[in-house]
Design a protein around this motif. Sequence first.
Motif, PDB file in Angstrom:
ATOM      1  N   THR A   1       0.833  -1.104   0.071  1.00  0.00           N
ATOM      2  CA  THR A   1      -0.061  -0.024  -0.028  1.00  0.00           C
ATOM      3  C   THR A   1       0.946   1.554   0.122  1.00  0.00           C
ATOM      4  O   THR A   1       2.012   1.119   0.539  1.00  0.00           O
ATOM      5  N   ASP A   2       0.222   2.411  -0.461  1.00  0.00           N
ATOM      6  CA  ASP A   2       0.918   3.729  -0.613  1.00  0.00           C
ATOM      7  C   ASP A   2      -0.172   4.739  -0.319  1.00  0.00           C
ATOM      8  O   ASP A   2      -1.289   4.279  -0.207  1.00  0.00           O
ATOM      9  N   LYS A   3       0.164   6.088  -0.525  1.00  0.00           N
ATOM     10  CA  LYS A   3      -1.061   7.105  -0.388  1.00  0.00           C
ATOM     11  C   LYS A   3      -0.883   7.482  -1.759  1.00  0.00           C
ATOM     12  O   LYS A   3       0.038   7.852  -2.466  1.00  0.00           O
ATOM     13  N   MET A   4      -2.252   7.889  -2.293  1.00  0.00           N
ATOM     14  CA  MET A   4      -2.357   8.305  -3.686  1.00  0.00           C
ATOM     15  C   MET A   4      -3.236   9.379  -3.427  1.00  0.00           C
ATOM     16  O   MET A   4      -4.235   9.679  -2.822  1.00  0.00           O
ATOM     17  N   ASN A   5      -3.136  10.581  -4.369  1.00  0.00           N
ATOM     18  CA  ASN A   5      -4.068  11.735  -4.491  1.00  0.00           C
ATOM     19  C   ASN A   5      -5.221  11.644  -5.704  1.00  0.00           C
ATOM     20  O   ASN A   5      -4.788  11.316  -6.940  1.00  0.00           O
ATOM     21  N   LEU A   6      -6.383  11.392  -5.373  1.00  0.00           N
ATOM     22  CA  LEU A   6      -7.481  11.075  -6.404  1.00  0.00           C
ATOM     23  C   LEU A   6      -8.284  12.425  -6.377  1.00  0.00           C
ATOM     24  O   LEU A   6      -9.232  12.520  -5.459  1.00  0.00           O
TER      25      LEU A   6
END
Length: 94
Positions: A49-54
Motif C-alpha cells: 500500500t501507499d498513499k495516492m491523490n485522487l
Amino acid sequence: METTKILETEKENKDAVHLYWNEADETWNAYGKSAENALRINLELRALTDKMNLDGTEVTHLKVTTEQFERYGLADYCVAVDDERLKLKIPVHG
C-alpha cells in the motif's frame, strides 16, 4: 475507471473491497476504504500500500499483481462485478 466514480463508490463503502483492473501495468488496484478493508483480510498487504491523490483527495492505495492476488488469498473472497472490476466481501468475525 474514472476517479470521480471510484471516490463515489468508496464514500458509501463499509465492508467490501472493490478492485479495479489496470490494463497498462496488469495490476488490481483498491482505493480508500477498499484498500483499508483489504488489510482486514490480510495484514501482510500493508507492504503493497501507499498513499495516492485522487481528484484532490488523499487515499490509501493497494496495488497487487495477479500473482500477489493469489498468494495473499484474495481470490478466495472474489466475486466478479464486470470485466474490469472485482468485489471481495470481508468475512465477519465475532
